[in-house]
Enzyme design. Sequence first.
Site, PDB file in Angstrom:
ATOM      1  N   GLY A 166      97.472  58.949  -6.740  1.00 23.55           N
ATOM      2  CA  GLY A 166      97.423  59.768  -7.952  1.00 23.55           C
ATOM      3  C   GLY A 166      96.309  60.797  -7.888  1.00 23.55           C
ATOM      4  O   GLY A 166      95.975  61.326  -6.824  1.00 23.55           O
ATOM      5  N   SER A 167      95.695  61.068  -9.039  1.00 25.22           N
ATOM      6  CA  SER A 167      94.774  62.204  -9.141  1.00 25.22           C
ATOM      7  C   SER A 167      93.483  62.041  -8.351  1.00 25.22           C
ATOM      8  O   SER A 167      92.776  63.025  -8.130  1.00 25.22           O
ATOM      9  CB  SER A 167      94.444  62.474 -10.612  1.00 25.22           C
ATOM     10  N   VAL A 168      93.145  60.822  -7.917  1.00 21.72           N
ATOM     11  CA  VAL A 168      91.987  60.682  -7.021  1.00 21.72           C
ATOM     12  C   VAL A 168      92.216  61.500  -5.758  1.00 21.72           C
ATOM     13  O   VAL A 168      91.273  62.040  -5.169  1.00 21.72           O
ATOM     14  CB  VAL A 168      91.736  59.193  -6.691  1.00 21.72           C
ATOM     15  N   LYS A 203      93.385  64.364  -5.583  1.00 24.18           N
ATOM     16  CA  LYS A 203      93.058  65.777  -5.810  1.00 24.18           C
ATOM     17  C   LYS A 203      91.719  66.153  -5.178  1.00 24.18           C
ATOM     18  O   LYS A 203      91.482  67.324  -4.867  1.00 24.18           O
ATOM     19  CB  LYS A 203      93.025  66.073  -7.312  1.00 24.18           C
TER      20      LYS A 203
END
Length: 535
Positions: free
Chosen positions: A270-272, A274
Site C-alpha cells: 500500500g501507501s508505504v 510510495k
Amino acid sequence: MIFALIVRLIWIQGINSSKLAMAVERQSTADIILKPQRGNIYDVNGNILACNVPAGDVFAAPKFIKNPEKASEELYKYLNMDKDSLYKILSNKNSEWAVLGRSVPLDNINKIKSLNIPGIYVENTFTRSYPYGKMLSQVLGFTGIDGNGLYGLEYSLDRYLSGIPGREISLVDAEGRKVGLPDKLHKPVNGDNIVLTIDSVIQGYTEKAIEKAYEKYKPEDGITAIVMNPKTGEILAMANLPDFDPNNPQDVPSQEYWSNPAISSIYEPGSVFKVITASAALESAVVTPDERFYDPGYYVVSGRKIRSWTVLGDITFSQAIEKSSDTVFVQIVERLGVDAFYKYIKAFGFGSRTGIELPGEVSGMVLSKSKIYPVDLATMSFGQGIAVTPIQMITAFSSVINGGNLMAPHIVKYIENGDKIIKEYKPQIVRQVISKETSDTMRYILEKTVTEGTGRAAQVPGYTVGGKTGTTENYAPGKYVASFAGFAPVENPKIAVLVLVKNPTQNGYMGGEVAAPIAQEILRDALRYYDTVKK
C-alpha cells in the site's frame, strides 16, 4: 565320539572362530554414541536465549534384562511410555539395543539410575531450553527429540550449533554393567555459540506493544513488527503474533505458528510503497519537492478511472506524500516510465530474497515487466499489484533514510567457539540506490508526514520522527492490511520500525490509526532506552 569332538573343535577354533568371536564381542561390549553439547544462542548483550539443561538418554539391551515384566513396571512412569509398549521392547531378546527415551528430564533420570536395573543404560546429555519462553519463538525455532534443529535459527545454523558426536566402546559383564575404563573413547566436540544482533530489551518492548494491539484490534491474520538499525541492517527486534512456546512447540493449533511471517509471508504494501516511488522520482529528477499537482480524487489511465481515497485539490509533491495522494503518484509514475520504475524496484531489493540468516525466506511477487499494462503501473505506484515481504520492506525503507545505501539485513552478529570468533557478520552495503541528497530530502518530507500528515499518531514527545502510513484492501470487502514504517531521530536515524496489522476486526483499520500507534510505542521505549543505557 573322540573323532566327532575333534571335528567340532576344529570347526569352532578354525573355520567358524571369527564369527563366534564377533558374537562374544557383541555380548560383552557396549557401543554408545556420545552426544555433544549444543551451542548456546545469545542476544547482543550476552543474555541467553537458547541453552541446554541437564537430561539423559535411556537405552536398553534386552538380552541382559532378566525380568522384563518387573522392569517395565518400575520404568514406564519415568519414560512417557505405556507399560505394555515398554514390555514388548524389553522382552524382545532378538533386539540387541533399543532407545527408550531421549532428553528425559533430570529428575526422572536420577530415579531411573536409582533403580539399578541390569540392561538399562543412561547417558548423561542435555535438553534444549528457551529461558524467555515465547520471546523470539519464530526467530529461534526449536530442536527435535534427537537434538537437531527443526525451525528458525536452530535449523539454519544447525551445522554450527550441533557439534560432532563422540563414541564410547566399553566391556560389560554378564549383567550388562560396564567393566573398567572404556576400550575406545572419542570425546564429542561441543557446538559453537551464536550471538545475535537482537537486543532483548527492544525485543521485549516490541512484543509488549504488539500484544496490546492484538487485544485491541483483534486481527484475523496476526501482527508483525521488525526493528532495524537502518545504518547497519542489524535486526534489533523481530516479533509476530500469534506465536508459540519453543519449550513446548507441539502445543499449537497449527504448524503454521512455527513459520516466521516477517520473512515468509507476502502482502501488498500500500501507501508505504510510495516512499519507494517518491525516491525513484526525485532521484530521476522527474519531479521536485515543491512542484504543484492537482488532486481531484481520481485519475484516468487508458480510459479507466483510478480513484484515490483523497480529494486534496492543489498541492505540492511533498504534500502528496504527507497526505498520501494516490492521484499524484499515478501522474509521477507515468513520468518515470516502466523501465526506470522497474530499475528502482529491483535496486531496492524487491523480487529477490534479502539473504538474511533465517530459513524460509521468500522473494515476494513482482509482475514481469513485459506483462505490465498502464493500469498495472499506475496501481503499483501506490503499492498495489506488487507483493513484498516485511523484511524486504523495512530494508528498502531503511535505504531511503540512511543516506541511500541498501544494507543486507542480518540477525547474527558473530559465531564463537570458546573465546575465538570463527565467523563475523559485518554490515554489508549491497548497493547505493539513491544519493545522499535524495535521502536527506525524503527524511524531512517523511518527518512532515508525521507532524502534519497521515502519521500523526507516531509522534514521540521530545524526539523527531518520520514515517509513512499504508492501508491496503486485502482482496475482500472489509479486509485490510494496516501498516506503518517509521524512523527516529530524523536528523540521524538510529531506529527504523515496520508494523503490519493484518485484517483488524475492531477499533479501526487504517494504517494511521492502527499501525502508527504501535510503532510510536516501540520508538518511544527504544529511544528512551538508547538515551539512558546505550549512550
